[in-house]
Scaffold this motif. Structure first.
Motif: not given
Length: 371
Positions: A191-214
């Motif tokens: 679980i933690t390995d997958y979490q870390n992989d997912l977070k590392s892929r997206t951590k550098s994306i600035p907030d103003n480039k993120k789409l609002k999701v629901y």
């Protein structure tokens, strides 16, 4: 005469010493047959040192399966029975752990909803019963009624740091009881390995480039409509997505929001839990939603149900990779969501079951909504 008396005394002392030693050894052996554990509700419970048979109530069978202990299960819930049908989904065909282990569906049924068949449990003679955290008096009543140790474990959502910790502590507890400590550590690492992989892929994306999701139709006690959502839905948490409902709570849970609030949030992308697909699609035909960006721009996608008969943790991870591919394709160029899903299911339940889930729910796909 004195010598004879001395020999008799020594014999008596030696004899008593042998008896005492035997009794002490027997007492140690008796004590070692059980271990004392503290369950997730803080109860002290004595359980057998070796578990040969178990029953998992309240959707906790999923975790037993994660811990490679299906061979110990002797009874199941009505919802898990292979012959039972609920709603439009054939039971056993909509849950990853039952697709991977269909033999479980043929075991005796020991509960249905809040109704427990105490006589059947006594007859099956499990060494331990797992339940989610329920009121203490209920667990104590069950334990006294059947004369079998009842251990409460964490079966609630994951997603936040606090919830994750409770889940890992619970896995470790179950691993200790079942003699599966190594597998519990392995699952936590997966679980933690997958979490870390997912977070590392997206951590550098600035907030103003993120789409609002629901997330729409987040199931709870059955399917929900478009206003059923989750403020800390794990797939969004793990890819650092901008969940428009995140301020409504500090933990992941099922909530219903006002229609007007959803319209005001105006999400750019809507994901639908496919357990609620038909209901949400019908809701989206309401003209009131036509000006939401996600509806106008046809950015609506289906995902497999993470919350469906409790919480399918492996499905949440699979959903996260698909959602990441949709929101940040440049960060997930190496990911084929369907193949990744099967890798994840293999790691958790021992078989690639995405195809069967896709047949039941629809799988990862764009959803077309007619106004």
């Amino acid at each position: 005469m004195f010598l004879l008396l001395l020999i008799m005394i020594l014999f008596i002392i030696t004899g008593c010493g042998t008896t005492t030693q035997k009794q002490t050894t027997a007492n140690v052996q008796a004590k070692s047959d059980k271990i004392r554990v503290t369950d997730m509700a803080g109860r002290k419970v004595k359980v057998p040192l070796k578990i040969n048979k178990l029953i998992a109530l309240g959707c906790t069978l999923r975790e037993v399966e994660y811990l490679d202990s299906c061979d110990k299960v002797v009874g199941i819930e009505y919802r898990e029975n292979a012959k039972q049908r609920e709603g439009v989904f054939p039971c056993g065909k909509d849950l990853p752990y039952l697709i991977a282990h269909p033999e479980l569906g043929n075991l005796p049924v020991v509960s249905a909803g809040n109704s427990i068949n105490y006589e059947e449990i006594v007859k099956l003679k499990p060494d331990v019963i797992f339940t989610p955290v329920i009121p203490t008096y209920q667990a104590e009543f069950l334990q006294i009624k059947v004369g079998i140790p009842v251990v409460m474990v964490y079966a609630d959502p994951i997603g936040t740091t606090e919830q994750d910790k409770q889940y890992y502590d619970s896995l470790n507890l179950m691993g200790k009881i079942l003699g599966k400590e190594k597998r519990a550590d392995e699952i936590i690492k997966i679980i933690t390995d997958y979490q870390n992989d997912l977070k590392s892929r997206t951590k550098s994306i600035p907030d103003n480039k993120k789409l609002k999701v629901y997330i729409a139709g987040r199931a709870f006690c059955g399917s929900q409509g478009i206003t059923g959502t989750d403020p800390h839905w794990p797939p969004f948490e793990w890819i650092n997505a901008k969940n428009v409902a995140s301020l409504l709570s500090n933990k992941g849970k099922s909530i219903n929001v006002d229609k007007e609030k959803l319209i005001d949030w105006n999400p750019d992308v809507i994901f639908i839990s496919e357990a609620s697909l038909s209901t949400v699609i019908n809701d989206l035909k309401d003209p009131a939603y036509k000006n939401i960006n996600a509806v106008k721009n046809k950015k609506i996608y289906g995902v497999l149900p993470y919350c469906w008969y409790a919480y399918n943790k492996e499905t949440a991870i699979a959903d996260a990779y698909y959602i990441g591919k949709i929101l940040y394709p440049e960060k997930f160029t190496d990911i084929d969501p369907e193949k990744k899903a099967d890798e994840i299911y293999q790691n958790f339940v021992g078989k690639p079951v995405y195809k069967e889930l896709k047949e039941q729910f629809g799988g990862f796909k764009e959803i077309k909504v007619g106004q």
